[in-house]
Design a protein around this motif. Structure first.
Motif, short mmCIF file in Angstrom:
data_model
loop_
_atom_site.label_atom_id
_atom_site.label_comp_id
_atom_site.label_asym_id
_atom_site.label_seq_id
_atom_site.Cartn_x
_atom_site.Cartn_y
_atom_site.Cartn_z
N ASN A 839 -6.36 27.98 29.94
CA ASN A 839 -5.14 28.68 30.38
C ASN A 839 -4.39 29.34 29.22
OD1 ASN A 839 -5.52 28.20 33.07
ND2 ASN A 839 -4.29 26.32 33.08
N ASP A 840 -4.57 28.82 27.97
CA ASP A 840 -3.89 29.47 26.86
C ASP A 840 -4.43 30.89 26.65
OD1 ASP A 840 -6.39 28.59 26.11
OD2 ASP A 840 -5.80 28.03 24.07
N ALA A 841 -5.71 31.09 26.93
CA ALA A 841 -6.29 32.43 26.81
C ALA A 841 -6.06 33.25 28.08
CB ALA A 841 -7.78 32.32 26.53
N LEU A 842 -6.07 32.59 29.23
CA LEU A 842 -5.92 33.32 30.50
C LEU A 842 -4.49 33.85 30.67
CD1 LEU A 842 -7.96 31.09 32.99
CD2 LEU A 842 -8.66 33.23 31.93
N TYR A 843 -3.51 33.01 30.36
CA TYR A 843 -2.12 33.42 30.58
C TYR A 843 -1.48 34.03 29.34
CZ TYR A 843 -2.34 30.87 35.00
OH TYR A 843 -2.66 30.45 36.27
N GLY A 844 -2.01 33.66 28.17
CA GLY A 844 -1.48 34.23 26.93
C GLY A 844 0.00 33.98 26.73
N GLY A 845 0.48 32.80 27.10
CA GLY A 845 1.90 32.46 26.93
C GLY A 845 2.81 33.23 27.88
N ASP A 846 2.31 33.62 29.05
CA ASP A 846 3.11 34.37 30.02
C ASP A 846 4.35 33.56 30.41
OD1 ASP A 846 3.19 36.71 32.03
OD2 ASP A 846 3.39 34.93 33.29
N SER A 847 5.49 34.26 30.52
CA SER A 847 6.76 33.57 30.81
C SER A 847 6.74 32.91 32.18
CB SER A 847 7.93 34.55 30.70
OG SER A 847 7.72 35.64 31.61
N LYS A 848 6.11 33.53 33.16
CA LYS A 848 6.05 32.93 34.51
C LYS A 848 5.25 31.62 34.46
CE LYS A 848 6.45 37.27 37.11
NZ LYS A 848 5.81 38.15 38.10
N PHE A 849 4.18 31.64 33.71
CA PHE A 849 3.37 30.42 33.57
C PHE A 849 4.18 29.31 32.92
CE2 PHE A 849 0.36 28.02 30.77
CZ PHE A 849 -0.32 27.35 31.78
N LEU A 850 4.91 29.65 31.86
CA LEU A 850 5.74 28.65 31.19
C LEU A 850 6.85 28.16 32.08
CD1 LEU A 850 5.99 30.25 27.62
CD2 LEU A 850 4.47 28.42 28.39
N ALA A 851 7.39 29.07 32.91
CA ALA A 851 8.45 28.68 33.84
C ALA A 851 7.93 27.66 34.86
CB ALA A 851 9.01 29.92 34.54
N GLU A 852 6.69 27.88 35.32
CA GLU A 852 6.09 26.92 36.27
C GLU A 852 5.93 25.55 35.62
OE1 GLU A 852 5.29 27.10 39.44
OE2 GLU A 852 6.06 29.14 39.63
N ILE A 853 5.53 25.56 34.37
CA ILE A 853 5.37 24.28 33.67
C ILE A 853 6.72 23.59 33.52
CG2 ILE A 853 4.75 23.24 31.44
CD1 ILE A 853 2.59 25.32 31.14
N ASN A 854 7.77 24.38 33.19
CA ASN A 854 9.09 23.78 33.03
C ASN A 854 9.59 23.18 34.34
OD1 ASN A 854 9.31 24.32 30.32
ND2 ASN A 854 10.24 26.34 30.62
#
Length: 956
Positions: A839-854
């Motif tokens: 996922n680090d390569a797939l999402y590339g630190g995308d903000s939406k992805f990080l928001a889901e994690i938060n």
């Protein structure tokens, strides 16, 4: 709010600092030089004690004090009484000298033959026995009686036994007879313990008389065993009684005492016993009773035993019945070996006397007795075997080879009597017999077969040749001569008893051609009328001998008649035991993996036989043993780089061994290993064919795992197989494994069986989930599923799982989820799978992805805090303190404490851990010190403020 991590720099910080060290002359392998100070105290008349001190620098060995006699035990021994020490040394030397002539452990004792004789020589005829009825005359006289009166009274008591104070009991079965003998043995012990010594002697005399009775001649060897047990008991009682009378002497007697150390009272008592026995009128009881106490001569003189043995040997010449006489000689040899094994001359004399009288068996007296009891000569001769075998065993023990030559010459003079020849071959060392194999074969040929069958002689010869090798030039001729006789045997039992012995000789010295010929002959003889059903032990022994000497299985299975030989084992339990024996040999001796189709087909058939024997009544230990043998075979099968053939073998094995779970587990591991081996060999260069093969391996595992019963076995195999699929870029298959694992978690029971005992499953589930979280870090999201769909699914399962009320495992799992989610927010993950984009390569630190994690983090933290609130009761405050500190450390390690809310949460958890005084002060101090040290690192200045907000509370 997870903190950003630079794993490479953190790894460097964690490494130990290298510091240059100047060893100088020091080296850890050099001997240590120690400075030793010695202090001596010298007390002299007219002077005060003075001290002298000396220093020396020398190489010291810490264990050297043991060798130079300065250890505590050596000092204690040195301080002992020198007279006592000298006495002990002389006693030890004398004992060692006596032991050198004693019988060693290589001498087979009489006790080992006892059970075999009782089992072999039985009868259905009725037996009779004379029982002593007792007499009032046997009571002790008053203390005031004169010595002459005592002697007269005791002689009358002995006469009373011969004047009819006994009762004959008729029509006893063999078991009744044995019970009566045991009663007499007990009566002897009771009489002795109640100080009725004369009564005890009467019982022994009465029992000895039974050995002159040959009315039921078939039972005589067993009768001899039973009666001599009583004689042995009597001899031991008398010896110990006299020995106990010597305790008043200055030197406590042992087995190696000298007559000079025996006091007069003990000697007088000993002489009294011999005088009593000398007054027994009948020869046989007088002989046996005196022989029973032969050891007591040691109390009288050093030469007592050596003088008595020839006299007792001569006494036996007065016994007319040759069978009774030979057993009397056997008893005398047995007693002689126990008390004076070095006196070989009397042993030889007994045997030579027997040879001189052996012709009596053909005289009218014996022949009429045999006709009267309907006993044939061959059966009658076997009655002699135990006695002759024992006499010759005593003679042959550590005897020189020249004695065997003398024995062979004497046998020839008697016309090569088969019975004697058999006993000679059984008694002497196998090496002596083997070197004269052709001589013995010549003597066997000249034997008269009417009395003792020749095949038994060849069997005895074969037993020797199994232990020692004959001259190489004679080996083939020996086999031919023996097998000519064996193959002509019509009785299947006689045949197999001989063939079993000679199979080992054949395997030791010849090729597979001769072994195949012998096996074919055995099949030919044992197949008609299913004779093999009565010979399973011998057939098993043959198989064991074959695989002992032919352990190259490619050679073994090329023996044409080996597998047909196995077909004779039709009884399932026996067949399974034979199969286990073969598999154990294969696992023990097979050094390299094999792909030989002959070996594989044969061993698959053998393993299938073992597997098919498993049923509902089979014990778990037996299942484990069978599975271990089959797994050992599976591990030794390798088709090299022919991976498809290897997989086909595993598929076939799965269909054949589906009832043994350990085998299925081994197959799954083997297939996973095969998939990884394919990846290694192909070096990641996946063609369509390779990808299809890997998917076939994955499918094998996915289909097989549900058939297993163990819940954690399935969970761990789903996880392992998913990891293998992921490593081989089979992403959809990996997802399938992980989904199956997630769906299986709710089925985990509260308790599971571990080593036969029920244990809570929480700890096992926690361990599995931690491993699962570690794997989920590198699993990429499916494009058709939501963000972190596997993590969300697993969290839902954990939320719905019913946990024990007193368990905190749910919170610990949630804390580990926070570790996972923190790692998922990093720009580059701490580890990855080759050629798989996580996922680090797939999402590339995308903000939406990080928001889901938060969001997930907030949900998990809320669950943890809710649980901490439920622990506010007095009885759970300690658990609350421990979990609060555990959660605090998680935030400290993974959280971004520059966030005010997270910072405040950390402070609150710190205070909660100490609130009720359950926190460990040392742990809290160390944690605070760690925070202060971290604050000095770059970009960690906010830890300084945090440290100021974390008070340490004392427990006072």
């Amino acid at each position: 709010h997870a903190r950003s991590r630079n794993y490479a720099s953190e790894s460097e910080l964690c490494k130990l600092e290298s510091v240059p060290l100047d060893f100088g002359d020091y080296h850890p392998l050099k001997p240590i030089t120690v400075t030793e100070s010695k202090t001596k105290k010298m007390n002299r008349k007219g002077s005060t004690s003075s001290t002298s001190s000396s220093s020396s620098s020398s190489v010291m060995d810490p264990l050297s004090s043991v060798l130079d006699g300065t250890d505590p035990l050596s000092l204690f021994a040195a301080a002992a009484d020198p007279v006592t020490t000298a006495t002990m040394d002389s006693t030890r030397k004398k004992r060692d000298k006596d032991d050198s002539s004693a019988v060693g452990s290589d001498f087979e004792p009489w006790s080992s033959k006892r059970g075999e004789i009782l089992a072999r020589y039985t009868t259905t005829e009725k037996l009779s026995i004379n029982l002593y009825m007792g007499s009032e005359k046997g009571k002790a006289t008053t203390t005031g009686s004169a010595v002459s009166e005592k002697v007269r009274t005791r002689l009358e008591e002995l006469d009373d036994l011969e004047e009819g104070s006994q009762k004959e009991i008729l029509n006893l079965t063999q078991q009744d007879y044995m019970n009566r003998i045991e009663e007499l043995n007990q009566s002897l012990k009771d009489a002795w313990s109640s100080d009725q010594k004369v009564k005890a002697l009467k019982i022994v005399i009465q029992c000895s008389k039974l050995l002159s009775d040959t009315k039921v001649i078939r039972f005589y060897p067993s009768k001899f065993v039973l009666i001599t047990d009583i004689l042995d008991t009597f001899g031991k009682l008398v010896y110990e009684r006299i020995l106990s009378m010597c305790v008043d002497s200055r030197v406590s007697l042992s087995d190696n005492f000298s007559p000079e150390s025996v006091n007069d009272t003990a000697k007088e008592t000993c002489l009294n016993w011999f005088f009593k026995i000398a007054s027994i009128r009948e020869l046989i009881p007088r002989f046996y009773v005196e022989a029973a106490i032969l050891k007591c001569n040691k109390f009288l003189s050093k030469t007592g035993i050596s003088e008595c043995l020839p006299r007792l040997t001569s006494m036996i010449r007065g016994i007319g019945d040759p069978l009774v006489a030979v057993y009397a000689r056997a008893y005398l040899c047995r007693v002689g070996m126990e008390v004076a094994p070095q006196l070989k001359e009397s042993l030889n004399k007994n045997f030579f006397d027997f040879l001189l009288t052996f012709k009596q068996i053909h005289e009218d007296t014996v022949q009429n007795q045999l006709v009267e009891q309907c006993v044939e000569i061959p059966l009658y001769l076997t009655l002699y075997s135990p006695a002759i075998d024992w006499i010759l065993q005593c003679i042959a023990y550590r005897a020189p080879e020249v004695l065997l030559t003398e024995m062979m010459e004497r046998c020839k003079k008697l016309g090569n009597n088969a019975l004697l020849l058999n006993s000679v071959m059984s008694a002497f060392r196998a090496e002596f017999i083997a070197t004269r194999s052709m001589d013995f074969i010549g003597m066997i040929k000249e034997c008269d077969e009417s009395g003792f069958p020749k095949h038994l002689l060849f069997r005895s010869l074969g037993l020797n040749l199994a232990l020692a090798d004959p001259p190489e030039n004679d080996r083939h001729q020996i086999l031919n001569e023996a097998w000519k006789v064996i193959t002509k045997l019509k009785n299947p039992q006689d045949y197999i008893n001989c063939a079993e012995v000679w199979v080992e000789y054949t395997c030791r010295h010849f090729t597979k051609r001769e072994v195949n010929t012998v096996l074919a002959d055995v099949i030919k003889h044992m197949t008609p009328d299913r004779a093999f059903e009565e010979a399973y032990p011998q057939l098993q022994s043959i198989i064991q001998k074959v695989i002992t000497y032919i352990y190259d299985f490619s050679l073994l299975f090329s023996v044409e008649k080996f597998l047909p030989f196995l077909d004779m084992f039709q009884k399932e339990s026996v067949r399974v035991e034979v199969c286990k024996c073969i598999m154990e040999s294969f696992i023990k001796h097979q050094q390299e993996a094999t792909r030989d189709p002959v070996i594989l087909n044969a061993l698959l058939h053998i393993c299938k036989t073992m597997h098919d024997s498993v049923n509902a009544l089979t014990l778990e230990d037996e299942k484990r043993m069978l599975a271990a043998l089959i797994n050992g075979f599976i591990k030794m099968v390798s088709f090299g780089r022919d991976f498809e053939q290897q997989l086909s073998f595993y598929v076939e094995a799965r269909s054949m061994f589906c009832n043994l779970e350990p085998v299925l587990i081994q197959l799954i591991h083997s297939v996973n290993q095969l998939a990884m081996e394919t990846r290694r060999v192909m070096k990641g260069n996946h063609s369509r064919k390779t990808a299809a093969f890997v998917r076939a391996c994955v499918a094998f595992c996915f289909i097989t795992i549900p058939s297993l019963s163990g819940i954690f076995t399935r969970l761990n195999l789903y996880l392992h197989s998913g990891q293998v699929a992921l490593a081989n870029q089979c992403l959809s298959q990996a997802d399938a494994f992980f989904k199956a694992a997630v769906s299986l978690v709710p089925e985990v029971p509260k308790t599971i069986s571990v080593d036969g005992k029920m244990r809570p499953s929480d700890a096992f589930l926690l361990e599995f989930l931690c491993n699962f979280f570690s794997t989920l870090l590198v699993v990429p999201d499916h494009p058709e599923q939501g963000v972190l769909f596997l993590v969300r699914g697993l969290l839902n399962v954990i939320q719905d799982y019913t946990w024990e009320d007193n368990s905190d495992d749910k919170v610990r799992i949630y804390t580990n989820v926070l570790h996972l989610l923190s790692a998922m927010t990093q720009e580059a993950y701490i580890y990855r799978v080759d050629k798989v984009d996580s996922n680090d390569a797939l999402y590339g630190g995308d903000s939406k992805f990080l928001a889901e994690i938060n969001k997930l983090c907030e949900t998990v933290i809320a669950q943890i805090l809710d649980h901490l609130k439920t622990l506010g009761k007095e009885e759970t405050l300690k658990r609350q303190s421990q979990l609060a500190l555990y959660f605090f450390n998680t935030i400290l390690a993974h959280g971004d404490l520059r966030n005010n809310k997270l910072n405040q949460l950390a402070v609150n958890l710190w205070n909660l851990a100490q609130k009720h005084g359950f926190a460990d002060t040392k742990t809290m101090v160390k944690t605070l010190d760690y925070i202060k040290r971290r604050s000095k690192q770059p970009e960690m200045g906010h830890f300084t403020d945090l440290a100021l907000r974390l008070p340490l509370q004392s427990r006072t």
